[in-house]
Each structure stands twice: as structure tokens, then as C-alpha cells.
Design an enzyme around this catalytic site. Structure first.
Site, PDB file in Angstrom:
ATOM      1  N   SER A   7       0.899  -1.005   0.167  1.00 41.26           N
ATOM      2  CA  SER A   7      -0.538   0.095  -0.033  1.00 41.26           C
ATOM      3  C   SER A   7       0.614   1.342  -0.049  1.00 41.26           C
ATOM      4  O   SER A   7       1.085   1.521   0.975  1.00 41.26           O
ATOM      5  CB  SER A   7      -1.107   0.042   0.756  1.00 41.26           C
ATOM      6  OG  SER A   7      -2.056   1.360   1.085  1.00 41.26           O
ATOM      7  N   HIS A  31      -0.790  -1.422  -4.295  1.00 40.65           N
ATOM      8  CA  HIS A  31      -2.028  -0.783  -3.323  1.00 40.65           C
ATOM      9  C   HIS A  31      -2.029   0.347  -3.261  1.00 40.65           C
ATOM     10  O   HIS A  31      -1.347   1.076  -3.069  1.00 40.65           O
ATOM     11  CB  HIS A  31      -2.280  -1.299  -2.456  1.00 40.65           C
ATOM     12  CG  HIS A  31      -3.819  -1.420  -1.668  1.00 40.65           C
ATOM     13  ND1 HIS A  31      -4.914  -2.223  -2.136  1.00 40.65           N
ATOM     14  CD2 HIS A  31      -4.319  -0.810  -0.955  1.00 40.65           C
ATOM     15  CE1 HIS A  31      -5.873  -1.847  -1.457  1.00 40.65           C
ATOM     16  NE2 HIS A  31      -5.795  -1.296  -0.433  1.00 40.65           N
ATOM     17  N   ASP A  33      -4.925   3.764  -1.923  1.00 40.57           N
ATOM     18  CA  ASP A  33      -5.985   3.929  -1.427  1.00 40.57           C
ATOM     19  C   ASP A  33      -6.610   4.915  -1.625  1.00 40.57           C
ATOM     20  O   ASP A  33      -5.782   6.395  -1.298  1.00 40.57           O
ATOM     21  CB  ASP A  33      -5.405   3.688  -0.280  1.00 40.57           C
ATOM     22  CG  ASP A  33      -5.017   2.449   0.766  1.00 40.57           C
ATOM     23  OD1 ASP A  33      -6.037   1.427   0.514  1.00 40.57           O
ATOM     24  OD2 ASP A  33      -3.787   2.256   1.158  1.00 40.57           O
ATOM     25  N   MET A  35      -9.144   8.513  -0.337  1.00 42.26           N
ATOM     26  CA  MET A  35     -10.310   8.168  -0.185  1.00 42.26           C
ATOM     27  C   MET A  35     -10.657   9.600  -0.094  1.00 42.26           C
ATOM     28  O   MET A  35      -9.787  10.604  -0.764  1.00 42.26           O
ATOM     29  CB  MET A  35      -9.171   8.605   1.683  1.00 42.26           C
ATOM     30  CG  MET A  35      -9.201   7.154   1.744  1.00 42.26           C
ATOM     31  SD  MET A  35      -7.633   7.765   3.668  1.00 42.26           S
ATOM     32  CE  MET A  35      -6.569   6.060   3.353  1.00 42.26           C
ATOM     33  N   HIS A  64      -8.112   0.801  -4.298  1.00 40.05           N
ATOM     34  CA  HIS A  64      -9.445   0.578  -3.528  1.00 40.05           C
ATOM     35  C   HIS A  64      -9.764   1.956  -3.248  1.00 40.05           C
ATOM     36  O   HIS A  64      -8.894   2.954  -2.232  1.00 40.05           O
ATOM     37  CB  HIS A  64      -8.639  -0.271  -1.996  1.00 40.05           C
ATOM     38  CG  HIS A  64      -9.387   0.049  -0.964  1.00 40.05           C
ATOM     39  ND1 HIS A  64      -8.815   0.151   0.357  1.00 40.05           N
ATOM     40  CD2 HIS A  64     -10.583  -0.417  -0.819  1.00 40.05           C
ATOM     41  CE1 HIS A  64      -9.806  -0.548   1.365  1.00 40.05           C
ATOM     42  NE2 HIS A  64     -10.850  -0.610   1.342  1.00 40.05           N
ATOM     43  N   MET A  66     -12.272   3.877  -1.445  1.00 40.34           N
ATOM     44  CA  MET A  66     -12.690   4.530  -0.134  1.00 40.34           C
ATOM     45  C   MET A  66     -13.935   5.642  -0.800  1.00 40.34           C
ATOM     46  O   MET A  66     -13.534   6.980   0.261  1.00 40.34           O
ATOM     47  CB  MET A  66     -11.875   4.497   0.764  1.00 40.34           C
ATOM     48  CG  MET A  66     -11.698   2.955   1.276  1.00 40.34           C
ATOM     49  SD  MET A  66      -9.901   3.190   2.279  1.00 40.34           S
ATOM     50  CE  MET A  66      -9.029   3.312   1.137  1.00 40.34           C
ATOM     51  N   MET A 136     -11.331  -5.964   4.537  1.00 34.41           N
ATOM     52  CA  MET A 136     -10.853  -4.925   5.504  1.00 34.41           C
ATOM     53  C   MET A 136     -10.671  -5.591   6.980  1.00 34.41           C
ATOM     54  O   MET A 136     -11.872  -5.871   7.637  1.00 34.41           O
ATOM     55  CB  MET A 136     -11.831  -3.911   5.776  1.00 34.41           C
ATOM     56  CG  MET A 136     -11.861  -2.919   4.713  1.00 34.41           C
ATOM     57  SD  MET A 136     -10.278  -2.118   4.145  1.00 34.41           S
ATOM     58  CE  MET A 136      -9.301  -1.410   5.238  1.00 34.41           C
ATOM     59  N   ASP A 172      -6.532  -6.306   4.242  1.00 32.26           N
ATOM     60  CA  ASP A 172      -6.075  -5.387   4.623  1.00 32.26           C
ATOM     61  C   ASP A 172      -6.501  -4.448   5.836  1.00 32.26           C
ATOM     62  O   ASP A 172      -6.900  -4.508   6.073  1.00 32.26           O
ATOM     63  CB  ASP A 172      -6.824  -4.152   3.392  1.00 32.26           C
ATOM     64  CG  ASP A 172      -6.377  -2.470   3.367  1.00 32.26           C
ATOM     65  OD1 ASP A 172      -5.210  -2.981   3.583  1.00 32.26           O
ATOM     66  OD2 ASP A 172      -6.644  -1.798   2.374  1.00 32.26           O
TER      67      ASP A 172
HETATM   68  C1  DX5 Z   1      -6.584   1.134   5.020  1.00 29.77           C
HETATM   69  C2  DX5 Z   1      -6.003   1.617   3.749  1.00 29.77           C
HETATM   70  C3  DX5 Z   1      -4.889   0.804   3.951  1.00 29.77           C
HETATM   71  C4  DX5 Z   1      -3.963   1.205   4.646  1.00 29.77           C
HETATM   72  C5  DX5 Z   1      -2.980  -0.303   5.423  1.00 29.77           C
HETATM   73  O1  DX5 Z   1      -6.999   2.743   5.360  1.00 29.77           O
HETATM   74  O2  DX5 Z   1      -7.601   0.660   3.263  1.00 29.77           O
HETATM   75  O3  DX5 Z   1      -5.056  -0.334   2.390  1.00 29.77           O
HETATM   76  O4  DX5 Z   1      -2.741   1.142   3.574  1.00 29.77           O
HETATM   77  O5  DX5 Z   1      -2.305  -0.155   5.783  1.00 29.77           O
HETATM   78  P1  DX5 Z   1      -1.310  -1.237   6.782  1.00 29.77           P
HETATM   79  O6  DX5 Z   1      -0.923  -1.841   6.599  1.00 29.77           O
HETATM   80  O7  DX5 Z   1       0.243  -0.592   7.795  1.00 29.77           O
HETATM   81  O8  DX5 Z   1      -2.366  -1.145   8.384  1.00 29.77           O
HETATM   82 ZN    ZN Z   2      -6.639   0.215   0.864  1.00 36.66          ZN
END
Ligand code: DX5
Ligand code: ZN
Length: 212
Positions: A7, A31, A33, A35, A64, A66, A136, A172
Site C-alpha cells: 500500500s 495498492h 488507497d 479516500m 481501493h 474508499m 478489511m 487489508d
Molecule cells: C486503510 C487502507 C490500507 C492501509 C493499510 O484504510 O485501506 O490499505 O494502507 O496500511 P497498514 O498495512 O499499515 O495497516
Molecule cells: Zn486499502
């Protein structure tokens, strides 16, 4: 083979290209993310960043989302260079199958994710339509949180409900060598890891441990 997807949320964003190059020799995916500050209480990166990093790597982009109203942005994320779009069931309840179709019609892979409090039974009817189910194991929004062991049980539930052999079950949140092993034992075949990889002193070794 377990697909490891580092990520980039845990990267130094001032050096994003360098950070991606650090993992590139060892993994097939990254990956990403996304948001929106509504679906989750944080804001990260979006379409222009994906477009830029698309030019510097051929890694498979595991995106991903969100975000609320994912259907509004799916096309733009695909045009920016995403290979797989995972969106949240909680953000798309009424039009889940429509969004899966929207992604697949553009020739990309579709993933559906559930938050820690969502019962996997709710997504039963969508599992076979998807290429990937993302479970998750933390509340989405931030990297570096503690793995929620209870959520891992959902891996086996989803695996049982699936009627296809090529489903990717991804986890994740809080993944390290130990929690990762627990998840692969339960049937996960893709692990996302942010802090465990990027905060490690030996990235290659961290990834190798996850692969095991
Ligand atoms: C959290 C993200 C994850 C995050 C994971 O909302 O979806 O992908 O980056 O980070 P770690 O592996 O540090 O928990
Ligand atoms: Zn993620």
C-alpha cells in the site's frame, strides 16, 4: 501463490516514484488507497496521481476506493490507469451489481470490499460476479492500525460462499508476517501491507516473509 500488494499510503509522497521502485522488483501489484473525507475520515490521493504514476511503472494497479458514490468516478479511475477497482459495498448498496458491471464493461477487474462491521452474508449474491473480495481487517481510513482478528474469520466464510476457483480473497489492514500467515491459512490469496513493508528496514525481506 499469494499476491502481495504494497500500500503506497505508507510511502513518502515527496518521493513516490522512488518508493514504487523500491517494491517493483518483488511484487506484481501496488495498492492505491483513495479516500474522500466522507466515506472515511481521511483524504488521500486521487485521479491525477494515478495518471502520473501510470507513466513510471508497469505494476498492476490495485485501486481501493474508499469513497461515496463510487459509480461517479469509476470511469475516470479506469482511464487514469487502474487495472482493478475495488469499491465498498457500504457505499453502493443499491447499485452494487451495476458498478461491478460498469468496471467489467471497461475491461477491468472488479473488487468489492466490506468494512469490519459488515456481515459477509450481505454480499453473498455478488461474490461470483467479482474478481476480488477485499476483507478489511481495520476500520478503513488510516495505515498503521492494529489488525482485528475477528474480521479474519470472514475469509473462510467468503471462501465457502464462492462458487468459483479464481476468486481473489484479499485482506487489508494491520498485515505483517504473522497476521498475514493467519489470513492465508484461512484462505486469503492476496495481502495488502503498508507499514509492514514501507517502514521495514529491509523491504525485500519483509515482502519475502509475507509471501511465505
Ligand atoms: C486503510 C487502507 C490500507 C492501509 C493499510 O484504510 O485501506 O490499505 O494502507 O496500511 P497498514 O498495512 O499499515 O495497516
Ligand atoms: Zn486499502
Amino acid at each position: 501463490m499469494t499476491i502481495i500488494s504494497p500500500s503506497i499510503l505508507s510511502c513518502d509522497f515527496a518521493n513516490l516514484e522512488k518508493e514504487i521502485k523500491k517494491v517493483e522488483p518483488y511484487v506484481p501489484w501496488i495498492h492505491i488507497d483513495v479516500m474522500d473525507g466522507h466515506f472515511v475520515p481521511n483524504i488521500s490521493i486521487g485521479i491525477p496521481v494515478i495518471k502520473s504514476i501510470r507513466k513510471i511503472t508497469n505494476l498492476f494497479f490495485d485501486v481501493h476506493l474508499m469513497i461515496e458514490n463510487p459509480e461517479k468516478y469509476v470511469d475516470a479511475f479506469i482511464d487514469a490507469g487502474s487495472d482493478l477497482i475495488t469499491f465498498h459495498y457500504e457505499a453502493a448498496k443499491e447499485n452494487t451489481s451495476k458498478i461491478i458491471e460498469q468496471i467489467k464493461n471497461k475491461g477491468k477487474k472488479a473488487g468489492l470490499s466490506i468494512k469490519p462491521k459488515t456481515d459477509p452474508a450481505e454480499i453473498k449474491n455478488y461474490i461470483d460476479l467479482c474478481n476480488l473480495i477485499l476483507i478489511m481487517t481495520v476500520e478503513p481510513g488510516f495505515g498503521g492500525q492494529k489488525f482485528m482478528e475477528d474480521c479474519a474469520k470472514k475469509i473462510a466464510t467468503v471462501k465457502k460462499m464462492a462458487n468459483k476457483d479464481d476468486l481473489i480473497i484479499q485482506v487489508d489492514g494491520g498485515i505483517n508476517d504473522l497476521t498475514g500467515k493467519l489470513c492465508t491459512n484461512l484462505g486469503a490469496n492476496s495481502l495488502v501491507a503498508g507499514n509492514y513493508i514501507y517502514k521495514s528496514e529491509d523491504i525485500k525481506k519483509a515482502i519475502e516473509l509475507l509471501k511465505k
